[in-house]
Write a protein that holds these residues in place. Sequence first.
Motif, PDB file in Angstrom:
ATOM      1  N   GLY A 205       0.866  -1.034  -0.113  1.00 39.21           N
ATOM      2  CA  GLY A 205      -0.090   0.144   0.074  1.00 39.21           C
ATOM      3  C   GLY A 205       0.804   1.147  -0.051  1.00 39.21           C
ATOM      4  O   GLY A 205       0.510   2.302  -0.722  1.00 39.21           O
ATOM      5  N   TRP A 206       1.776   1.347   0.789  1.00 45.98           N
ATOM      6  CA  TRP A 206       2.762   2.409   0.729  1.00 45.98           C
ATOM      7  C   TRP A 206       3.464   2.689  -0.599  1.00 45.98           C
ATOM      8  O   TRP A 206       3.686   3.719  -0.965  1.00 45.98           O
ATOM      9  CB  TRP A 206       3.895   2.286   1.860  1.00 45.98           C
ATOM     10  CG  TRP A 206       3.653   2.003   3.257  1.00 45.98           C
ATOM     11  CD1 TRP A 206       3.966   1.314   4.128  1.00 45.98           C
ATOM     12  CD2 TRP A 206       2.658   3.115   3.895  1.00 45.98           C
ATOM     13  NE1 TRP A 206       3.215   1.376   5.440  1.00 45.98           N
ATOM     14  CE2 TRP A 206       2.453   2.631   5.293  1.00 45.98           C
ATOM     15  CE3 TRP A 206       1.868   4.000   3.675  1.00 45.98           C
ATOM     16  CZ2 TRP A 206       1.545   3.091   6.274  1.00 45.98           C
ATOM     17  CZ3 TRP A 206       0.948   4.693   4.386  1.00 45.98           C
ATOM     18  CH2 TRP A 206       0.782   4.087   5.908  1.00 45.98           C
ATOM     19  N   GLN A 213       2.584  10.364  -4.470  1.00 48.99           N
ATOM     20  CA  GLN A 213       3.179  11.553  -3.536  1.00 48.99           C
ATOM     21  C   GLN A 213       4.540  12.077  -4.231  1.00 48.99           C
ATOM     22  O   GLN A 213       5.245  12.763  -3.556  1.00 48.99           O
ATOM     23  CB  GLN A 213       3.532  11.140  -2.158  1.00 48.99           C
ATOM     24  CG  GLN A 213       2.236  10.700  -1.479  1.00 48.99           C
ATOM     25  CD  GLN A 213       2.537  10.113  -0.211  1.00 48.99           C
ATOM     26  OE1 GLN A 213       3.432   9.440   0.014  1.00 48.99           O
ATOM     27  NE2 GLN A 213       1.496  10.173   0.690  1.00 48.99           N
ATOM     28  N   THR A 214       4.907  11.836  -5.439  1.00 54.00           N
ATOM     29  CA  THR A 214       6.068  12.458  -5.889  1.00 54.00           C
ATOM     30  C   THR A 214       6.248  13.795  -6.036  1.00 54.00           C
ATOM     31  O   THR A 214       7.641  14.316  -5.749  1.00 54.00           O
ATOM     32  CB  THR A 214       6.276  11.924  -7.573  1.00 54.00           C
ATOM     33  OG1 THR A 214       5.175  12.167  -8.211  1.00 54.00           O
ATOM     34  CG2 THR A 214       6.287  10.339  -7.681  1.00 54.00           C
ATOM     35  N   GLY A 215       5.220  14.586  -5.993  1.00 55.00           N
ATOM     36  CA  GLY A 215       5.348  15.861  -5.850  1.00 55.00           C
ATOM     37  C   GLY A 215       5.193  16.567  -4.558  1.00 55.00           C
ATOM     38  O   GLY A 215       4.995  17.777  -4.338  1.00 55.00           O
ATOM     39  N   ASP A 216       5.060  15.769  -3.485  1.00 53.94           N
ATOM     40  CA  ASP A 216       4.865  16.264  -2.231  1.00 53.94           C
ATOM     41  C   ASP A 216       6.091  15.673  -1.212  1.00 53.94           C
ATOM     42  O   ASP A 216       5.742  14.484  -0.851  1.00 53.94           O
ATOM     43  CB  ASP A 216       3.234  15.730  -1.644  1.00 53.94           C
ATOM     44  CG  ASP A 216       2.963  16.419  -0.342  1.00 53.94           C
ATOM     45  OD1 ASP A 216       4.021  16.991   0.404  1.00 53.94           O
ATOM     46  OD2 ASP A 216       1.932  16.158   0.180  1.00 53.94           O
ATOM     47  N   PRO A 217       7.067  16.468  -1.029  1.00 57.90           N
ATOM     48  CA  PRO A 217       8.364  15.717  -0.325  1.00 57.90           C
ATOM     49  C   PRO A 217       7.839  15.394   1.346  1.00 57.90           C
ATOM     50  O   PRO A 217       8.293  14.246   1.919  1.00 57.90           O
ATOM     51  CB  PRO A 217       9.240  17.037  -0.286  1.00 57.90           C
ATOM     52  CG  PRO A 217       9.007  17.764  -1.386  1.00 57.90           C
ATOM     53  CD  PRO A 217       7.206  17.540  -1.447  1.00 57.90           C
ATOM     54  N   GLU A 218       6.882  16.233   1.773  1.00 54.60           N
ATOM     55  CA  GLU A 218       6.514  16.000   3.255  1.00 54.60           C
ATOM     56  C   GLU A 218       5.752  14.677   3.231  1.00 54.60           C
ATOM     57  O   GLU A 218       5.912  13.868   4.214  1.00 54.60           O
ATOM     58  CB  GLU A 218       5.821  17.047   3.834  1.00 54.60           C
ATOM     59  CG  GLU A 218       5.380  17.164   5.302  1.00 54.60           C
ATOM     60  CD  GLU A 218       4.677  18.230   5.729  1.00 54.60           C
ATOM     61  OE1 GLU A 218       4.052  18.091   6.958  1.00 54.60           O
ATOM     62  OE2 GLU A 218       4.557  19.287   5.095  1.00 54.60           O
ATOM     63  N   LEU A 220       5.787  12.421   1.117  1.00 55.96           N
ATOM     64  CA  LEU A 220       6.738  11.461   0.681  1.00 55.96           C
ATOM     65  C   LEU A 220       7.682  10.761   1.827  1.00 55.96           C
ATOM     66  O   LEU A 220       7.797   9.647   2.156  1.00 55.96           O
ATOM     67  CB  LEU A 220       7.513  11.881  -0.364  1.00 55.96           C
ATOM     68  CG  LEU A 220       8.344  10.800  -1.120  1.00 55.96           C
ATOM     69  CD1 LEU A 220       7.698   9.835  -1.711  1.00 55.96           C
ATOM     70  CD2 LEU A 220       9.218  11.423  -2.038  1.00 55.96           C
ATOM     71  N   SER A 221       8.030  11.559   2.721  1.00 54.91           N
ATOM     72  CA  SER A 221       8.908  11.436   4.033  1.00 54.91           C
ATOM     73  C   SER A 221       8.175  10.665   4.691  1.00 54.91           C
ATOM     74  O   SER A 221       8.570   9.664   5.382  1.00 54.91           O
ATOM     75  CB  SER A 221       9.468  12.642   4.679  1.00 54.91           C
ATOM     76  OG  SER A 221      10.259  12.441   5.667  1.00 54.91           O
TER      77      SER A 221
END
Length: 398
Positions: A205-206, A213-218, A220-221
């Motif tokens: 799932g992750w 989430q490639t454009g959302d660093p937060e 993504l972390s």
Amino acid sequence: MLGKLGSANIKLLLLALSMAIVIALLLYTQSIVTQLQEREYTIANLSAKAYEYLGKDPTSEYDITFIFEEIIQKDIADFPIIIADPQQENYKSKNIDIPDEIQEDFDREQVFLRQEAEEMAKETPPIVLKSDDTTVVQYVYYAESDLVKALRVLPYIEIFVATLFILTGYLSFSYIKRHEQANIWVGMSKETAHQLGTPLSSLAGWLELLNSQTGDPEALSETINEMESDIGRLNRIAHRFSKIGAQPDLNKQDITETIAKTSEYLRKRLPASGKKVSIQFDNSHPVEARYNAELMEWVFENITKNALDAIGSTEGKISFDVSRSGKYVVVDITDTGKGIEKRYKKDIFRPGYSTKKRGWGLGLSLAKRIVENYHRGKLYVHESAPGKGTTFRMKIPA
């Protein structure tokens, strides 16, 4: 206690116990046979003494036939007995089966009784009655009664029955052990698949979430952190299984941290199950105990998952409560599920027992083994009632 003995020792114990019972029965039966033999000899000797008395007093007005009838023919003697005169030509008998065809023929009957007396003499010497030191008055022949003969056969019947009992018990015990072991192996296999399946499903799932989430660093972390958590869980699962069968290290540590960690892990994954269940725990007061954290997490997970199954598809609550009681730390896990009937309270910890159609009945059994065998504690159903939920209580040394 039985678990500590081992199956081989239990079998030896059962065999020794059975043999002790057999020996006790044989000794008791032999004692009864001996007593009956002594009784029959006493009665036969009493009869002989009566004749001896009459032989010494030939002027007595009493008739020998009368004494014979009163002492021998009555039910005092229930064993075969034959009395012969000094010449062994005339015989009287009791408890002798004389064939019908010779009962009306005196001579043939006497021949038959003589033969029977000779056979009796081979087993037990006759009692010889003398009026003085040399003059023989009567011979009294007797044999064992049917009761004594039956009792002599009884030990062989007892040995047969005892052997059958031991064999049946051994086969039953072996079958139960094989069945239990089969359940454990199947259960362990499925438990392994289940333990690995949860973090693996999360990782899958992750990975899907990462692609979005490639454009959302937060974000993504955060997802990467969760993936690391699941990878760490896979390592812990491997460690858990490696500790089964070995003595784990028990360390003094705060048990509330372990409960909080387990609760948080399961709480995050509840939405995926579609259940509206809250897991509640207040860890504001640290409580230290000696335990292995990895194995104890497994215990809390299995009990919590059992509670989730008990709650079913309805809304519910699972709560943890930790306290001290003397030298023990007490953990109560309470759910608002369907509860457990009184007759099943002990069965739920038995390997292979499950109320689920696809359950394998190993989770609670494994939890109990971890708590009681590895931590020298106790795990049991503290309170439960159908429709009112269940409280599991765990006690381990502080």
